[in-house]
Design an enzyme around this catalytic site. Sequence first.
Site, PDB file in Angstrom:
ATOM      1  N   CYS A  73       0.917  -1.202   0.089  1.00 61.59           N
ATOM      2  CA  CYS A  73      -0.125   0.008  -0.067  1.00 61.59           C
ATOM      3  C   CYS A  73       0.847   1.172  -0.242  1.00 61.59           C
ATOM      4  O   CYS A  73       1.762   1.528   0.808  1.00 61.59           O
ATOM      5  CB  CYS A  73      -0.930   0.026   1.279  1.00 61.59           C
ATOM      6  SG  CYS A  73      -1.881   1.508   1.418  1.00 61.59           S
ATOM      7  N   CYS A 192      -0.303   3.693  -6.631  1.00 60.92           N
ATOM      8  CA  CYS A 192      -1.525   3.070  -5.572  1.00 60.92           C
ATOM      9  C   CYS A 192      -1.757   1.569  -6.064  1.00 60.92           C
ATOM     10  O   CYS A 192      -2.027   1.565  -7.485  1.00 60.92           O
ATOM     11  CB  CYS A 192      -2.756   4.080  -5.730  1.00 60.92           C
ATOM     12  SG  CYS A 192      -4.159   3.249  -4.850  1.00 60.92           S
TER      13      CYS A 192
HETATM   14  N1  DGL Z   1      -3.945   0.854  -2.033  1.00 65.58           N
HETATM   15  C1  DGL Z   1      -3.338   1.838  -1.400  1.00 65.58           C
HETATM   16  C2  DGL Z   1      -2.300   2.550  -1.772  1.00 65.58           C
HETATM   17  O1  DGL Z   1      -1.603   1.969  -2.659  1.00 65.58           O
HETATM   18  C3  DGL Z   1      -4.427   2.940  -1.189  1.00 65.58           C
HETATM   19  C4  DGL Z   1      -6.001   2.638  -0.941  1.00 65.58           C
HETATM   20  C5  DGL Z   1      -6.571   3.722  -0.078  1.00 65.58           C
HETATM   21  O2  DGL Z   1      -6.851   4.719  -0.228  1.00 65.58           O
HETATM   22  O3  DGL Z   1      -6.920   3.292   1.174  1.00 65.58           O
HETATM   23  O4  DGL Z   1      -2.133   3.834  -1.674  1.00 65.58           O
END
Ligand code: DGL
Length: 276
Positions: A73, A192
């Site tokens: 993440c 993301c």
């Molecule tokens: N998947 C997360 C990232 O790579 C973000 C998702 C979220 O906003 O919770 O930043």
Amino acid sequence: MQEGPIGVFDSGYGGLTILRELVDRMPQYDYLYLGDNARAPYGNRSFSTVYRYTLEAVEWFFRQGCPLVILACNTASAKALRTIQQNDLDRIEPGNRVLGVIRPTTEIIGNISRTGSIGILGTTGTINSNSYGIEISKFFPKVRVYQQDCPMWVPLVENREYESPGADYFIRECLEKLFTQGPDIDTVLLACTHYPLLVNKIRRFLPAEVEVVTQGPIIAESLQKYLLRHASMSSRIHQNSGRRFFTTDSTADFDAHASIFFGKGLRSELAVIEDH
Ligand code: DGL
């Protein structure tokens, strides 16, 4: 010294796009995935909240016996990783390791661009932290970095609207803002882990010569090299090709949505995370 699976963490489903690549490249290892769906999205939350949630998740992984945790993440990597590595790890489980997704990406991203202009798309938290700007300038000081947050993209994906015509508006809007900042961008990084599900639409709205980069293959290659360099860590990871999936919210919802991200069906279990 703890021995067990590799822990893979995300606020929700996005980290499954990373896990999928890890499993493809290194199927022999055991993996344990946690999506903090009950508290997702993290992207617009404060530093202290993302840090607290991520630390609670890391402690949960350690309780499950994971010697190594990957924060799959960007938001958690940007807002929590350094503090956990520098302040918390020694106190909780000094022999364990927590790695993120920003460093391995910034180490190589400058090699992909020919114009030297790179666009970064991410959550508001990732973009406002300027983690990509800071890290890329260390490895590629001459590269120009343009950044755009896309606050609607994670909700589109989480609500399975990523192929709908309605998604087009928000995708175009962010791409236009990015290319207004840097018209000679030739490499766009999806910073993301949710965004790979939007990649087809993103490619459709960009000229063919613009390279759209997703992080999964980068993270998988980097982790493989890390484990080759750190034999003492790789020997602590169980190699029975085990996969377990946990969510902090409804397992039925997780099972219904997660297969889209992971590429195959799965059965999740409920995780109870201790609040600080
Ligand atoms: N998947 C997360 C990232 O790579 C973000 C998702 C979220 O906003 O919770 O930043």
